[in-house]
Design an enzyme around this catalytic site. Sequence first.
Site, PDB file in Angstrom:
ATOM      1  N   GLU A  43      18.899  47.325  17.956  1.00 25.82           N
ATOM      2  CA  GLU A  43      20.342  47.544  17.997  1.00 25.82           C
ATOM      3  C   GLU A  43      20.608  49.046  17.977  1.00 25.82           C
ATOM      4  O   GLU A  43      20.301  49.719  16.994  1.00 25.82           O
ATOM      5  CB  GLU A  43      21.027  46.886  16.796  1.00 25.82           C
ATOM      6  CG  GLU A  43      22.519  47.175  16.705  1.00 25.82           C
ATOM      7  CD  GLU A  43      23.128  46.711  15.387  1.00 25.82           C
ATOM      8  OE1 GLU A  43      24.153  47.300  14.979  1.00 25.82           O
ATOM      9  OE2 GLU A  43      22.591  45.774  14.767  1.00 25.82           O
ATOM     10  N   ARG A  47      27.502  55.040  17.343  1.00 22.60           N
ATOM     11  CA  ARG A  47      28.050  55.980  16.370  1.00 22.60           C
ATOM     12  C   ARG A  47      27.845  57.430  16.785  1.00 22.60           C
ATOM     13  O   ARG A  47      28.312  58.337  16.106  1.00 22.60           O
ATOM     14  CB  ARG A  47      27.396  55.780  14.998  1.00 22.60           C
ATOM     15  CG  ARG A  47      27.498  54.386  14.436  1.00 22.60           C
ATOM     16  CD  ARG A  47      26.830  54.328  13.067  1.00 22.60           C
ATOM     17  NE  ARG A  47      26.541  52.959  12.661  1.00 22.60           N
ATOM     18  CZ  ARG A  47      25.831  52.637  11.591  1.00 22.60           C
ATOM     19  NH1 ARG A  47      25.358  53.590  10.813  1.00 22.60           N
ATOM     20  NH2 ARG A  47      25.595  51.368  11.298  1.00 22.60           N
ATOM     21  N   LYS A 131      26.999  38.070  11.448  1.00 23.93           N
ATOM     22  CA  LYS A 131      26.444  39.169  10.666  1.00 23.93           C
ATOM     23  C   LYS A 131      27.173  39.225   9.327  1.00 23.93           C
ATOM     24  O   LYS A 131      28.401  39.302   9.294  1.00 23.93           O
ATOM     25  CB  LYS A 131      26.640  40.481  11.434  1.00 23.93           C
ATOM     26  CG  LYS A 131      26.409  41.751  10.624  1.00 23.93           C
ATOM     27  CD  LYS A 131      26.625  42.966  11.512  1.00 23.93           C
ATOM     28  CE  LYS A 131      26.581  44.259  10.732  1.00 23.93           C
ATOM     29  NZ  LYS A 131      26.633  45.438  11.612  1.00 23.93           N
TER      30      LYS A 131
END
Length: 217
Positions: A43, A47, A131
């Site tokens: 993943e 950011r 999640k």
Amino acid sequence: MVLTMDDVLKRARPVLPVLVIEDAGLAVDLARALYAGGIEVLEVTLRTPRALEALAAIRQALPELLVGAGTVIHAGQFREAQEAGAQFAVSPGCTERLADAADAVGMPWLPGVMTPSEVLFAIEKGYRSLKLFPANGEASVKMLKSFKEPFSGIRFCPTGGITADNLLTFLRLPNVACVGGTWIAPSSLVRARAWDQIAQRAAEACALAASLEAGAA
């Protein structure tokens, strides 16, 4: 064959590394180190300014990996991630707009939840793989245990607070498909180009999970 989020989490077990990549030029070496340690699903969080570039580089160099975009918090990021080659997306929360955007591009999506109401909302939108974020210690373990009966059939990927020390505590839970974490490839090791250490951390996590599976057999 259409890839589903359930497929992604099954292949990711035991751990889905959460990668914060500041230098896209290091992305491929990082991915190779993780793959050498037994990791097959990554993943790349959105950011940093060069996250999509890093994701695209990994997809091109290592097509054998499944690579997703993380920290997807704006609807437009689904399309951007897909165009960069992302095969799935991960968000820290779950909103109507994000769910619609994921559906519009047809991308497997792992929405974040924390409360029973959020789990219900995700289920109503058709999601069965979720999640749990943030996953902080024993309180999150208790929460996942309490979710087992009312939310049967729902699989979770706890993220945020997972380490090598509590990895097995979460993986032992029957409704945990895998865990997500940054500890395998922290930014400090990536900047230091400590590929052997990162590969070792990945291998250790996989070995711990393998010992758990062997004990259950």
